[in-house]
Motif scaffolding. Structure first.
Motif, mmCIF file in Angstrom:
data_model
loop_
_atom_site.group_PDB
_atom_site.id
_atom_site.type_symbol
_atom_site.label_atom_id
_atom_site.label_comp_id
_atom_site.label_asym_id
_atom_site.label_seq_id
_atom_site.Cartn_x
_atom_site.Cartn_y
_atom_site.Cartn_z
ATOM 1 N N LYS A 190 0.837 -1.207 0.000
ATOM 2 C CA LYS A 190 0.000 0.000 0.000
ATOM 3 C C LYS A 190 0.870 1.254 0.000
ATOM 4 C CE LYS A 190 -4.001 -1.982 2.359
ATOM 5 N NZ LYS A 190 -4.803 -1.981 3.583
ATOM 6 N N LYS A 191 1.922 1.248 0.803
ATOM 7 C CA LYS A 191 2.847 2.385 0.855
ATOM 8 C C LYS A 191 3.518 2.581 -0.500
ATOM 9 C CE LYS A 191 5.500 5.479 2.896
ATOM 10 N NZ LYS A 191 5.032 6.832 3.025
ATOM 11 N N LEU A 192 3.917 1.499 -1.127
ATOM 12 C CA LEU A 192 4.519 1.583 -2.455
ATOM 13 C C LEU A 192 3.547 2.213 -3.441
ATOM 14 C CD1 LEU A 192 6.727 0.975 -4.550
ATOM 15 C CD2 LEU A 192 5.768 -1.330 -4.738
ATOM 16 N N ALA A 193 2.287 1.794 -3.404
ATOM 17 C CA ALA A 193 1.276 2.362 -4.299
ATOM 18 C C ALA A 193 1.132 3.859 -4.062
ATOM 19 C CB ALA A 193 -0.064 1.652 -4.118
ATOM 20 N N GLN A 194 1.147 4.277 -2.811
ATOM 21 C CA GLN A 194 1.057 5.706 -2.491
ATOM 22 C C GLN A 194 2.252 6.468 -3.046
ATOM 23 O OE1 GLN A 194 0.754 5.523 1.764
ATOM 24 N NE2 GLN A 194 -1.459 5.216 1.748
ATOM 25 N N GLU A 195 3.440 5.910 -2.869
ATOM 26 C CA GLU A 195 4.657 6.568 -3.353
ATOM 27 C C GLU A 195 4.665 6.656 -4.885
ATOM 28 O OE1 GLU A 195 7.021 8.076 -1.552
ATOM 29 O OE2 GLU A 195 5.940 7.601 0.281
ATOM 30 N N LEU A 196 4.195 5.611 -5.535
ATOM 31 C CA LEU A 196 4.123 5.633 -6.997
ATOM 32 C C LEU A 196 3.139 6.700 -7.474
ATOM 33 C CD1 LEU A 196 4.216 1.800 -7.693
ATOM 34 C CD2 LEU A 196 5.945 3.471 -8.401
ATOM 35 N N GLN A 197 2.023 6.847 -6.768
ATOM 36 C CA GLN A 197 1.055 7.887 -7.129
ATOM 37 C C GLN A 197 1.648 9.279 -6.959
ATOM 38 O OE1 GLN A 197 -2.515 7.046 -4.863
ATOM 39 N NE2 GLN A 197 -3.440 6.053 -6.625
ATOM 40 N N ILE A 198 2.408 9.471 -5.901
ATOM 41 C CA ILE A 198 3.056 10.770 -5.682
ATOM 42 C C ILE A 198 4.016 11.071 -6.823
ATOM 43 C CG2 ILE A 198 4.740 11.983 -4.221
ATOM 44 C CD1 ILE A 198 3.329 10.568 -1.805
ATOM 45 N N LEU A 199 4.824 10.100 -7.191
ATOM 46 C CA LEU A 199 5.753 10.302 -8.306
ATOM 47 C C LEU A 199 5.006 10.683 -9.573
ATOM 48 C CD1 LEU A 199 8.277 7.356 -7.879
ATOM 49 C CD2 LEU A 199 8.733 9.793 -7.562
ATOM 50 N N ARG A 200 3.926 9.997 -9.820
ATOM 51 C CA ARG A 200 3.172 10.192 -11.056
ATOM 52 C C ARG A 200 2.382 11.493 -11.055
ATOM 53 N NH1 ARG A 200 -1.611 6.450 -11.898
ATOM 54 N NH2 ARG A 200 -2.896 7.935 -12.939
ATOM 55 N N LYS A 201 1.618 11.718 -10.007
ATOM 56 C CA LYS A 201 0.685 12.837 -10.001
ATOM 57 C C LYS A 201 1.310 14.154 -9.541
ATOM 58 C CE LYS A 201 -3.437 10.025 -9.609
ATOM 59 N NZ LYS A 201 -4.601 9.659 -8.831
ATOM 60 N N LYS A 202 2.103 14.116 -8.498
ATOM 61 C CA LYS A 202 2.660 15.359 -7.955
ATOM 62 C C LYS A 202 3.980 15.744 -8.588
ATOM 63 C CE LYS A 202 0.277 15.071 -3.553
ATOM 64 N NZ LYS A 202 0.389 14.924 -2.117
#
Length: 101
Positions: free
Chosen positions: A9-21
């Motif tokens: 779950k943490k990995l998914a959050q970090e990947l979203q940050i990289l992608r979106k932010k």
């Protein structure tokens, strides 16, 4: 198992940050097909079997990895027909990976 789920779950959050932010394109490669019979000991055959890895792939999807990245490369899609070429049960000849790229 719960600590592993939390890590995914943490990995998914970090990947979203990289992608979106951060605007960084992200790619996830689903684990390739495991040649269970070629794994070199019983412990590996028990823990790393294709059945277990299939469950892991489903867990990654369920916990949001696929949705967190721009592109998903489906490892089994380019390795399932080549599973007998996985000499140690996990790794494939370079040309097999080239197909996935």
């Amino acid at each position: 198992q719960e600590s592993h789920k939390a890590a995914v779950k943490k990995l998914a959050q970090e990947l979203q940050i990289l992608r979106k932010k951060e605007g960084i394109a992200t790619v996830w490669v689903r684990p390739t097909t495991i040649n269970t019979k070629a794994l070199n000991n019983e412990e590996k055959r028990s823990l790393m079997s294709e059945d277990n890895i299939e469950q892991m792939r489903a867990l990654y999807t369920e916990l949001g990895i696929d949705d967190a990245v721009d592109t998903v490369i489906d490892g089994p899609n380019f390795t399932a027909d080549k599973v007998d070429e996985s000499y140690d049960g996990v790794h494939y000849p370079p040309y097999v990976y080239d197909v996935g790229a």
